[in-house]
Design a protein around this motif. Structure first.
Motif, PDB file in Angstrom:
ATOM      1  N   LYS A  41       0.843  -1.196   0.000  1.00 15.94           N
ATOM      2  CA  LYS A  41       0.000   0.000   0.000  1.00 15.94           C
ATOM      3  C   LYS A  41       0.879   1.247   0.000  1.00 15.94           C
ATOM      4  O   LYS A  41       1.788   1.387   0.815  1.00 15.94           O
ATOM      5  N   VAL A  42       0.583   2.160  -0.914  1.00 18.25           N
ATOM      6  CA  VAL A  42       1.345   3.399  -1.049  1.00 18.25           C
ATOM      7  C   VAL A  42       0.467   4.578  -0.647  1.00 18.25           C
ATOM      8  O   VAL A  42      -0.678   4.694  -1.086  1.00 18.25           O
ATOM      9  N   LEU A  43       1.007   5.439   0.201  1.00 22.04           N
ATOM     10  CA  LEU A  43       0.289   6.636   0.639  1.00 22.04           C
ATOM     11  C   LEU A  43       1.009   7.876   0.119  1.00 22.04           C
ATOM     12  O   LEU A  43       2.228   7.991   0.255  1.00 22.04           O
ATOM     13  N   ASN A  89      -1.014   0.291  -5.864  1.00 20.02           N
ATOM     14  CA  ASN A  89      -2.097   0.169  -4.887  1.00 20.02           C
ATOM     15  C   ASN A  89      -2.018   1.326  -3.887  1.00 20.02           C
ATOM     16  O   ASN A  89      -1.213   1.298  -2.956  1.00 20.02           O
ATOM     17  N   PHE A  90      -2.849   2.352  -4.080  1.00 19.16           N
ATOM     18  CA  PHE A  90      -2.786   3.549  -3.250  1.00 19.16           C
ATOM     19  C   PHE A  90      -3.803   3.546  -2.107  1.00 19.16           C
ATOM     20  O   PHE A  90      -4.909   3.009  -2.243  1.00 19.16           O
ATOM     21  N   VAL A  91      -3.412   4.175  -0.998  1.00 18.17           N
ATOM     22  CA  VAL A  91      -4.362   4.525   0.051  1.00 18.17           C
ATOM     23  C   VAL A  91      -5.271   5.596  -0.535  1.00 18.17           C
ATOM     24  O   VAL A  91      -4.798   6.579  -1.108  1.00 18.17           O
ATOM     25  N   ASP A 123       2.641   0.933   3.444  1.00 15.59           N
ATOM     26  CA  ASP A 123       3.954   0.300   3.411  1.00 15.59           C
ATOM     27  C   ASP A 123       5.017   1.223   2.817  1.00 15.59           C
ATOM     28  O   ASP A 123       6.192   1.132   3.152  1.00 15.59           O
ATOM     29  N   VAL A 124       4.592   2.078   1.922  1.00  9.76           N
ATOM     30  CA  VAL A 124       5.470   3.069   1.299  1.00  9.76           C
ATOM     31  C   VAL A 124       4.772   4.419   1.365  1.00  9.76           C
ATOM     32  O   VAL A 124       3.562   4.516   1.109  1.00  9.76           O
ATOM     33  N   LYS A 170       9.080  -3.921   1.756  1.00 11.86           N
ATOM     34  CA  LYS A 170       8.604  -5.032   2.569  1.00 11.86           C
ATOM     35  C   LYS A 170       7.224  -4.678   3.095  1.00 11.86           C
ATOM     36  O   LYS A 170       6.927  -3.513   3.348  1.00 11.86           O
ATOM     37  N   LYS A 171       6.383  -5.664   3.305  1.00 14.00           N
ATOM     38  CA  LYS A 171       5.072  -5.447   3.875  1.00 14.00           C
ATOM     39  C   LYS A 171       5.232  -5.132   5.354  1.00 14.00           C
ATOM     40  O   LYS A 171       5.668  -6.002   6.132  1.00 14.00           O
ATOM     41  N   VAL A 172       4.920  -3.904   5.746  1.00 16.64           N
ATOM     42  CA  VAL A 172       5.127  -3.503   7.138  1.00 16.64           C
ATOM     43  C   VAL A 172       3.833  -3.021   7.818  1.00 16.64           C
ATOM     44  O   VAL A 172       3.833  -2.788   9.044  1.00 16.64           O
TER      45      VAL A 172
END
Length: 348
Positions: free
Chosen positions: A223-225, A254-256, A284-285, A345-347
């Motif tokens: 997920k990118v914000l 894949n965005f927030v 995650d990013v 990494k998935k965080v």
């Protein structure tokens, strides 16, 4: 969004470029209001001659007896034209930082040689602009009403009487559309679009887009914000109107996405969060607004920010909500996001 509403939010200075933020005050404090002298000789390196005509994204066609050479442009537009060999010496918009260095939106231009009619939001030296005797004013537009970006509301009518204007829309479309329009504009002004450097820059952009698509496909759960920081608020951008985010989303990122209700106060651009609630969305990013009017990640002191999983993992990258619309400058935006996804990494 209606024209009236779009204009309302833009003119309030939400600086909606990329769904960024309501930082009129921050912009007003950024840089020097005084116009800087850089000479008023021929301002473009255009090789074309004869009559000039260009139909812009407002549906307005400007016709001149000669290809314009005394061009005044929004700084980011001038930077894009510069990459195509068109030198614009009269600019307005973020050009120099407080230290006198080039603003991020100035690209590769030598800012010491530019005549700056206004370096900050709502500043535009109309008298100096008149004395410059411009052939045309070129800007972008961030709304459906065709409002010229960084042309002050209070003086727009005076400015309009001094020279015709043309605009490239950066509202509610994918990045490739305004990139193509800037290409057409540069070509009309005499740029050599068959030059090897130009041709290669477009090829590199296409390669970077393919890389980002592949990275997004390989990491669909990341997920990118897209965020932006001010002293009091953290802004989470939606993807609906921003040319970069719309394009990245189309490539599979894949965005927030804040709910529409949360974005209502800004006409659908972004959600404003207090720093206490900066962890509202799992990400995650994080892509952070790199403009000089915003607080950069290294300077954010809020403890809640430092505790975000993406921050702790070092998965924060820069974002340019107002991309310089040349293939050369947009390619790194794709490459940087692709690299971030490849390494992420998935965080959350």
């Amino acid at each position: 969004m209606s024209n009236a509403r779009a204009t309302h939010f833009t003119r309030r200075g939400i600086l909606a470029a990329g769904g960024a933020l309501g930082l009129g005050a921050a912009l007003a404090a950024c840089g020097d209001d005084d116009a800087k002298s850089g000479g008023s000789e021929s301002t473009a390196s255009a090789k074309a001659t004869g009559p000039w005509s260009f139909k812009d994204d407002r549906g307005t066609t400007v016709k001149l007896d000669e290809v314009p050479t005394k061009i005044v442009a929004f700084t980011g537009v001038a930077a894009a034209l510069y990459d195509y060999g068109i030198e614009v010496k009269g600019v307005f918009g973020p050009t120099k930082t407080k230290s006198g260095k080039a603003d991020v939106q100035a690209g590769d231009m030598d800012v010491s040689k530019l005549t700056v009619f206004g370096n900050v939001w709502d500043a535009f030296n109309v008298e100096q602009y008149a004395a410059f005797q411009p052939d045309v004013l070129i800007s972008t537009t961030f709304d459906s009403a065709g409002t010229l970006w960084y042309v002050p509301e209070a003086s727009k009518d005076k400015i309009a009487k001094l020279a015709p204007s043309t605009a490239i829309s950066v509202y509610d479309r994918q990045m490739t559309k305004p990139l193509g329009r800037m290409w057409e504009l540069a070509e009309s002004l005499g740029a050599d679009m068959t030059a090897d450097k130009v041709v290669q820059s477009k090829k590199k952009f296409e390669d970077a887009a393919a890389r980002l698509r592949a990275a997004a496909k390989a990491k669909p759960d990341i997920k990118v914000l897209a965020g932006s920081a001010s002293a009091d608020l953290f802004y989470v951008s939606g993807t609906n109107f921003s040319i970069d985010l719309e394009y990245f989303k189309a490539l599979g990122v894949n965005f927030v996405e804040p709910p529409e209700k949360a974005k209502e106060a800004t006409g659908g651009w972004f959600e404003s969060l207090s720093w206490e609630n900066v962890d509202k969305y799992a990400a995650d990013v994080i892509m952070m607004d790199d403009r000089s009017s915003t607080i950069q990640p290294a300077d954010i002191a809020e403890g809640t920010w430092k505790q975000l999983p993406a921050v702790k993992a070092g998965q924060v990258i820069a974002r340019s909500p107002e991309p310089i619309l040349s293939y050369d400058k947009c390619t790194p935006l794709l490459e940087n996001l692709a690299e971030a996804l490849e390494k992420a990494k998935k965080v959350s």
